[in-house]
Design a protein around this motif. Structure first.
Motif, PDB file in Angstrom:
ATOM      1  N   LEU A  10       6.417  48.477 -40.420  1.00 21.18           N
ATOM      2  CA  LEU A  10       6.526  47.109 -40.931  1.00 21.18           C
ATOM      3  C   LEU A  10       6.470  46.185 -39.736  1.00 21.18           C
ATOM      4  CD1 LEU A  10       9.481  47.831 -43.327  1.00 21.18           C
ATOM      5  CD2 LEU A  10       7.216  47.118 -44.081  1.00 21.18           C
ATOM      6  N   PHE A  13       9.580  46.455 -37.476  1.00 18.61           N
ATOM      7  CA  PHE A  13      10.482  47.578 -37.777  1.00 18.61           C
ATOM      8  C   PHE A  13       9.671  48.828 -38.136  1.00 18.61           C
ATOM      9  CE2 PHE A  13      13.442  50.120 -40.319  1.00 18.61           C
ATOM     10  CZ  PHE A  13      14.569  50.067 -39.520  1.00 18.61           C
ATOM     11  N   PRO A  31      24.544  51.851 -39.387  1.00 18.84           N
ATOM     12  CA  PRO A  31      24.853  50.436 -39.219  1.00 18.84           C
ATOM     13  C   PRO A  31      23.828  49.572 -39.956  1.00 18.84           C
ATOM     14  CG  PRO A  31      24.461  51.506 -37.085  1.00 18.84           C
ATOM     15  CD  PRO A  31      24.096  52.487 -38.148  1.00 18.84           C
ATOM     16  N   SER A  32      24.164  48.308 -40.087  1.00 22.83           N
ATOM     17  CA  SER A  32      23.286  47.361 -40.755  1.00 22.83           C
ATOM     18  C   SER A  32      21.914  47.314 -40.069  1.00 22.83           C
ATOM     19  CB  SER A  32      23.963  45.992 -40.677  1.00 22.83           C
ATOM     20  OG  SER A  32      23.366  45.149 -41.571  1.00 22.83           O
ATOM     21  N   GLY A  33      20.873  47.233 -40.868  1.00 20.89           N
ATOM     22  CA  GLY A  33      19.528  47.086 -40.323  1.00 20.89           C
ATOM     23  C   GLY A  33      18.906  48.383 -39.816  1.00 20.89           C
ATOM     24  N   SER A  34      19.425  49.547 -40.269  1.00 18.99           N
ATOM     25  CA  SER A  34      18.905  50.837 -39.786  1.00 18.99           C
ATOM     26  C   SER A  34      17.795  51.411 -40.651  1.00 18.99           C
ATOM     27  CB  SER A  34      20.040  51.871 -39.728  1.00 18.99           C
ATOM     28  OG  SER A  34      21.031  51.452 -38.858  1.00 18.99           O
ATOM     29  N   GLY A  35      17.589  50.804 -41.826  1.00 15.82           N
ATOM     30  CA  GLY A  35      16.517  51.297 -42.698  1.00 15.82           C
ATOM     31  C   GLY A  35      17.006  52.081 -43.902  1.00 15.82           C
ATOM     32  N   LYS A  36      18.282  51.960 -44.235  1.00 11.82           N
ATOM     33  CA  LYS A  36      18.828  52.707 -45.388  1.00 11.82           C
ATOM     34  C   LYS A  36      18.192  52.209 -46.694  1.00 11.82           C
ATOM     35  CE  LYS A  36      23.104  51.324 -44.628  1.00 11.82           C
ATOM     36  NZ  LYS A  36      23.013  50.459 -43.447  1.00 11.82           N
ATOM     37  N   SER A  37      18.204  50.873 -46.859  1.00  4.22           N
ATOM     38  CA  SER A  37      17.673  50.326 -48.120  1.00  4.22           C
ATOM     39  C   SER A  37      16.167  50.586 -48.227  1.00  4.22           C
ATOM     40  CB  SER A  37      17.929  48.822 -48.210  1.00  4.22           C
ATOM     41  OG  SER A  37      19.305  48.582 -48.171  1.00  4.22           O
ATOM     42  N   LEU A  38      15.475  50.502 -47.102  1.00  3.61           N
ATOM     43  CA  LEU A  38      14.026  50.777 -47.131  1.00  3.61           C
ATOM     44  C   LEU A  38      13.774  52.223 -47.569  1.00  3.61           C
ATOM     45  CD1 LEU A  38      12.801  48.978 -43.857  1.00  3.61           C
ATOM     46  CD2 LEU A  38      12.304  48.305 -46.211  1.00  3.61           C
ATOM     47  N   GLU A 151      24.945  50.407 -51.784  1.00  4.27           N
ATOM     48  CA  GLU A 151      26.250  49.783 -51.551  1.00  4.27           C
ATOM     49  C   GLU A 151      26.817  49.130 -52.808  1.00  4.27           C
ATOM     50  OE1 GLU A 151      27.031  48.050 -47.798  1.00  4.27           O
ATOM     51  OE2 GLU A 151      24.944  48.237 -47.195  1.00  4.27           O
ATOM     52  N   HIS A 184      28.195  51.844 -45.915  1.00  5.17           N
ATOM     53  CA  HIS A 184      28.720  51.591 -44.573  1.00  5.17           C
ATOM     54  C   HIS A 184      30.081  52.248 -44.409  1.00  5.17           C
ATOM     55  CE1 HIS A 184      26.242  47.810 -44.326  1.00  5.17           C
ATOM     56  NE2 HIS A 184      26.145  48.273 -43.105  1.00  5.17           N
TER      57      HIS A 184
END
Ligand SMILES: Nc1ncnc2c1ncn2[C@@H]1O[C@H](COP(=O)(O)OP(=O)(O)OP(=O)(O)O)[C@@H](O)[C@H]1O
Length: 355
Positions: A10, A13, A31-38, A151, A184
């Motif tokens: 992306l 990212f 942590p936040s912004g690591s690609g979990k949701s993606l 989450e 998290h």
């Protein structure tokens, strides 16, 4: 049961995630912004990877080598978000039965999640915990092949979370649905899943059974992420069956014994040691190790005393409140403690050493 291999470039990212798990419930922890949701979106079919393969139980969702992409609507994925995403103009019943014509099934999930009595209410008329139960009911009503939870409990109060964990365990068990949970919160990982994938900057750092990962983090960064607090450097002086002994790099050459360490650890290696806050042993048991250290500080909390020791680095120990009177501990004075080797972890890399 769950095979994920996803590469996606992306703007700004890169996602490059690979894991295979036989567990029924998997956590993506990072942590936040690591690609979990993606990663979750890729499983749902909302993000098309550039390359890879995704398989859930016996169904292939995506396989770039065969140019195969199963459209999201055919994946039968139940997706649950933090913000519930309920239709505000529909009642609970209408929300749950949306996309499910089987009234018996709707009744079954309403009953299971104990929301039959609020069936005629609108989302604005129910609490946060009830909203999340309705969202879960809606996801379950259409008989998903996999539940993806992003989450879903993070906005809820602790006691409500515990209640929902229980419900979720029950329904997932009852309907036998595999689940992938983004979180998290490592307590949530323990409560709800059998396998954890730890991610960082779009890649997998460590995978395994939550309790094993918790006690055997691969490095200080993962250890910190998992909630480890006290890190000391030292040298391995003895490796035996099930134990290692590490001489700390402090002046007094204190020896610590640990039960959690990499299998291939060798004598003479420079390592880092994490002492978990609950490492204090009640008695000087056979394998516990005695340490003497100056107490730098003590904080009284509701149910425990938090003691900070100077062992060449700060070590945080928790003493249950009920035991505290048995200890003669004073700020600025030296005190003795027995530590359990099962609550001490040894690993090769610490966070300060990494970029
Ligand atoms: N469509 C997109 N295009 C470009 N970058 C994106 C896109 N979606 C997300 N990102 C970026 O990818 C990174 C990972 O996002 P993602 O939402 O997967 O993280 P996360 O681990 O779920 O974080 P959080 O815990 O905060 O939700 C972030 O830096 C985000 O800004």
């Amino acid at each position: 049961m769950l095979e994920v291999s996803v590469k996606k470039e992306l703007e700004g990212f890169s996602l490059d995630v690979q894991f295979i798990s036989e567990a029924k419930s998997v956590a993506l922890f990072a942590p936040s912004g690591s690609g979990k949701s993606l990663t979750l979106q890729a499983i749902a079919g909302l993000l098309k990877p550039d390359e890879g393969r995704i398989k859930v139980v016996d169904r292939v969702f995506f396989d770039s080598s065969k140019r195969f992409f199963l459209p999201p609507q055919k994946r039968r994925v139940g997706y649950l978000f933090q913000d519930y995403a309920l239709f505000p103009h529909m009642t609970v019943w209408e929300n749950v039965s949306y996309g499910c014509r089987d009234e018996k099934r709707v009744e079954e999930v309403l009953k299971m999640l104990e929301i039959q009595d609020i069936r005629n209410r609108f989302p604005r008329e129910i609490s946060g915990g009830q909203k999340q139960r309705v969202a879960l009911a809606r996801a379950l009503a259409f008989e998903p092949k996999v539940l993806l939870l992003d989450e879903p409990f993070s906005a809820l109060h602790k006691s409500l979370k515990l209640e929902l964990y229980k419900r979720l365990r029950e329904v997932v068990g009852e309907f036998s649905i595999p689940m992938v949970l983004v979180t998290h919160d490592f307590d949530e990982v323990f409560e709800l899943t059998d396998y954890v994938v730890i991610m960082e900057k779009g890649e997998v750092k460590q995978t395994g059974v939550p309790v094993e990962v918790f006690f055997n983090p691969i490095d200080g960064k993962v250890a910190k992420l998992l909630g480890h607090q006290s890190f000391l450097s030292g040298k391995v002086v003895f490796v035996m069956d099930g134990y290692v002994e590490v001489r700390l790099g402090d002046r007094r050459k204190q020896i610590l014994r640990a039960k959690n360490f990499p299998e291939d650890l060798k004598e003479g290696e420079n390592v880092f040691v994490s002492i978990l806050p609950f490492a204090v042993a009640l008695n000087p048991l056979e394998d516990s190790v005695k340490i003497s250290a100056v107490v730098k500080d003590i904080f009284r909390e509701k149910d425990k005393s938090v003691v900070i020791l100077d062992l060449g680095g700060d070590v945080v120990l928790h003493l249950p409140f009920s035991l505290s009177p048995n200890y003669i501990i004073e700020k600025g004075r030296e005190a003795d403690f027995y530590l359990s080797p099962s609550c001490i972890s040894v690993f090769r890399r610490c966070y300060e050493k990494e970029s």
